[in-house]
Design a protein around this motif. Structure first.
Motif, PDB file in Angstrom:
ATOM      1  N   ASN A  59      -7.914   1.969  -4.858  1.00 40.08           N
ATOM      2  CA  ASN A  59      -7.416   2.586  -3.393  1.00 40.08           C
ATOM      3  C   ASN A  59      -9.154   2.604  -2.851  1.00 40.08           C
ATOM      4  OD1 ASN A  59      -6.997   3.835  -1.118  1.00 40.08           O
ATOM      5  ND2 ASN A  59      -7.779   5.205  -1.245  1.00 40.08           N
ATOM      6  N   ALA A  60     -10.361   3.300  -3.641  1.00 38.60           N
ATOM      7  CA  ALA A  60     -11.331   2.519  -2.623  1.00 38.60           C
ATOM      8  C   ALA A  60     -11.822   0.524  -3.111  1.00 38.60           C
ATOM      9  CB  ALA A  60     -11.991   3.592  -3.064  1.00 38.60           C
TER      10      ALA A  60
ATOM     11  N   LYS B 111       0.846  -1.356  -0.521  1.00 40.13           N
ATOM     12  CA  LYS B 111      -0.347   0.709  -0.334  1.00 40.13           C
ATOM     13  C   LYS B 111       1.144   1.376  -0.118  1.00 40.13           C
ATOM     14  CE  LYS B 111      -3.788  -2.195   2.383  1.00 40.13           C
ATOM     15  NZ  LYS B 111      -4.952  -1.430   3.911  1.00 40.13           N
ATOM     16  N   GLY B 112      -0.033   2.666  -0.510  1.00 37.68           N
ATOM     17  CA  GLY B 112       1.333   3.487  -0.573  1.00 37.68           C
ATOM     18  C   GLY B 112       1.298   4.130  -1.651  1.00 37.68           C
ATOM     19  N   GLY B 113       0.919   5.487  -2.104  1.00 34.09           N
ATOM     20  CA  GLY B 113       2.010   5.568  -3.008  1.00 34.09           C
ATOM     21  C   GLY B 113       1.247   4.504  -4.923  1.00 34.09           C
ATOM     22  N   GLN B 114       2.324   4.388  -5.748  1.00 30.18           N
ATOM     23  CA  GLN B 114       1.672   3.577  -6.721  1.00 30.18           C
ATOM     24  C   GLN B 114       0.655   2.104  -6.702  1.00 30.18           C
ATOM     25  OE1 GLN B 114       4.669   3.616  -9.895  1.00 30.18           O
ATOM     26  NE2 GLN B 114       2.980   3.248 -11.421  1.00 30.18           N
ATOM     27  N   SER B 115       1.762   1.585  -5.418  1.00 28.97           N
ATOM     28  CA  SER B 115       1.136   0.615  -4.806  1.00 28.97           C
ATOM     29  C   SER B 115      -0.376   0.747  -4.520  1.00 28.97           C
ATOM     30  CB  SER B 115       1.914   0.085  -3.555  1.00 28.97           C
ATOM     31  OG  SER B 115       3.306   0.221  -3.618  1.00 28.97           O
TER      32      SER B 115
ATOM     33  N   GLN C  87     -24.648   4.476 -12.684  1.00 26.48           N
ATOM     34  CA  GLN C  87     -23.953   5.413 -13.610  1.00 26.48           C
ATOM     35  C   GLN C  87     -23.110   6.456 -12.621  1.00 26.48           C
ATOM     36  OE1 GLN C  87     -22.560   5.432 -16.375  1.00 26.48           O
ATOM     37  NE2 GLN C  87     -23.958   3.928 -17.420  1.00 26.48           N
ATOM     38  N   THR C  88     -21.739   7.166 -12.217  1.00 27.32           N
ATOM     39  CA  THR C  88     -21.353   8.166 -11.401  1.00 27.32           C
ATOM     40  C   THR C  88     -20.908   9.263 -12.598  1.00 27.32           C
ATOM     41  OG1 THR C  88     -19.156   6.989 -11.332  1.00 27.32           O
ATOM     42  CG2 THR C  88     -20.977   6.315 -10.175  1.00 27.32           C
ATOM     43  N   GLN C  89     -20.470  10.264 -11.657  1.00 26.95           N
ATOM     44  CA  GLN C  89     -20.236  11.692 -12.212  1.00 26.95           C
ATOM     45  C   GLN C  89     -19.001  11.153 -12.970  1.00 26.95           C
ATOM     46  OE1 GLN C  89     -19.882  15.046  -9.956  1.00 26.95           O
ATOM     47  NE2 GLN C  89     -18.832  15.883 -10.905  1.00 26.95           N
ATOM     48  N   TYR C  90     -17.743  10.140 -12.798  1.00 19.44           N
ATOM     49  CA  TYR C  90     -16.895  10.061 -13.345  1.00 19.44           C
ATOM     50  C   TYR C  90     -16.736   8.493 -14.264  1.00 19.44           C
ATOM     51  CZ  TYR C  90     -14.774  13.437 -10.645  1.00 19.44           C
ATOM     52  OH  TYR C  90     -15.003  14.554  -9.753  1.00 19.44           O
ATOM     53  N   GLY C  91     -18.173   7.960 -14.176  1.00 22.58           N
ATOM     54  CA  GLY C  91     -18.668   6.353 -15.234  1.00 22.58           C
ATOM     55  C   GLY C  91     -19.056   5.075 -13.490  1.00 22.58           C
TER      56      GLY C  91
ATOM     57  N   GLY D 149      -7.202   8.491 -16.198  1.00 18.62           N
ATOM     58  CA  GLY D 149      -6.712  10.137 -15.315  1.00 18.62           C
ATOM     59  C   GLY D 149      -6.493   9.723 -14.038  1.00 18.62           C
ATOM     60  N   GLN D 150      -7.097  10.421 -12.600  1.00 17.77           N
ATOM     61  CA  GLN D 150      -7.393  10.380 -11.611  1.00 17.77           C
ATOM     62  C   GLN D 150      -7.825   9.541 -11.035  1.00 17.77           C
ATOM     63  OE1 GLN D 150      -8.151  14.003  -9.474  1.00 17.77           O
ATOM     64  NE2 GLN D 150      -6.624  13.351  -7.322  1.00 17.77           N
ATOM     65  N   SER D 151      -9.103   8.595 -11.324  1.00 12.62           N
ATOM     66  CA  SER D 151      -9.796   7.720 -11.314  1.00 12.62           C
ATOM     67  C   SER D 151      -9.587   6.448 -11.177  1.00 12.62           C
ATOM     68  CB  SER D 151     -10.931   7.259 -12.289  1.00 12.62           C
ATOM     69  OG  SER D 151     -11.477   8.190 -12.012  1.00 12.62           O
ATOM     70  N   ASP D 152      -8.434   6.190 -11.718  1.00 10.20           N
ATOM     71  CA  ASP D 152      -7.404   4.962 -11.750  1.00 10.20           C
ATOM     72  C   ASP D 152      -7.002   4.374 -10.089  1.00 10.20           C
ATOM     73  OD1 ASP D 152      -7.511   4.354 -14.492  1.00 10.20           O
ATOM     74  OD2 ASP D 152      -5.706   4.732 -15.152  1.00 10.20           O
TER      75      ASP D 152
END
Length: 263
Positions: free
Chosen positions: A220-221, A98-102, A183-187, A212-215
């Motif tokens: 994480n989520a 966990k953490g960062g790119q992990s 359906q959400t605001q980001y996909g 983008g940031q969704s990935d």
């Protein structure tokens, strides 16, 4: 003429003795097979029965097993499996880098490794591209869990799975249900659950916002939401901080899946 002769009496007595011996010898073979059957014939039958019991009498194993924690370059990974009737019905990580790119890497890799485990029913699964260290650690921990599960089954000490129902093994058959797309605001978000005896044993997102940031956000989520769904056993789970829209869509799709599974 004399009524009897000594020599004749001796001859007659000898003949009678010989006849008696011959008669006894003729009866002996008839009693030997019976005694042999009583003394030694039962042993092979008992051995065969014991072998049959050992080979076919063992009950199918049901339970859980947690593999050893395997240290990788980016952190520890540890796998836990649930098996019902000797079949892996769930694979999950109890530890992962966990953490960062992990977070992004494992968020993408671990669900694929879990799915591959169920498909292959072994640790002989493919490495996920871009997650070599995580994949290698996962497979080692998975093999450890499988070995522990096999050892427990061999000794009859396998731990009861949460889904096991005493006296009703057939009730443990898992049901896989996919919720509707939210359906959400980001996909879109879409959740699939495995339900065994009315309990969620696995939750996963088959669709989630990407790009983008969704990935990073969903990497994480989603694992947290999956774990929360299994722990809670329903869709009443907390939203993940920083992933409000994804969490809301996840819970809606999860509730849809549970409704289809019968609550």
């Amino acid at each position: 003429m004399r009524k009897s002769h000594p020599i004749r009496r001796v001859v007659l007595a000898g003949a009678a003795t010989v006849s008696g011996i011959v008669l006894l010898l003729s009866l002996k073979p008839g009693s030997d097979p019976a005694s042999a059957s009583a003394a030694g014939g039962a042993a092979p039958q008992q051995t065969a029965a014991a072998q049959e019991s050992a080979q076919g009498g063992a009950q199918a194993a049901t339970g859980t097993a947690t593999g050893d924690a395997v240290e990788t370059q980016y952190g520890a990974i540890q796998v836990r499996i649930t098996f019902v009737n000797n079949k892996i019905t769930k694979a999950e990580t109890v530890q992962q880098p966990k953490g960062g790119q992990s977070d992004q890497i494992t968020g993408n890799a671990v669900p694929k490794l879990n799915a591959a485990t169920l498909a292959k029913q072994s640790a002989q699964i493919d490495t996920v591209s871009g997650a070599t260290y995580t994949s290698d650690g996962y497979k080692k921990s998975l093999q450890s869990a499988i070995d522990k599960g096999n050892a427990a089954a061999a000794t009859g000490a396998s731990s009861p799975a949460p889904s096991e129902s005493a006296g009703n093994a057939e009730a443990a058959a898992p049901k896989v249900v996919t919720g509707t797309v939210s359906q959400t605001q980001y996909g879109p978000v879409q959740v699939r659950v495995t339900v065994t005896n009315g309990k969620i044993t696995k939750a996963e997102a088959v669709q989630q916002p990407k790009g983008g940031q969704s990935d990073q956000v969903n990497g994480n989520a989603i694992p947290k939401l999956n774990q929360a769904a299994v722990a809670a056993g329903n869709a009443d789970i907390d939203a993940v901080s920083g992933a409000t829209y994804t969490s809301a869509g996840y819970k809606q799709s999860l509730q849809s899946a549970l409704d289809q599974a019968g609550g």
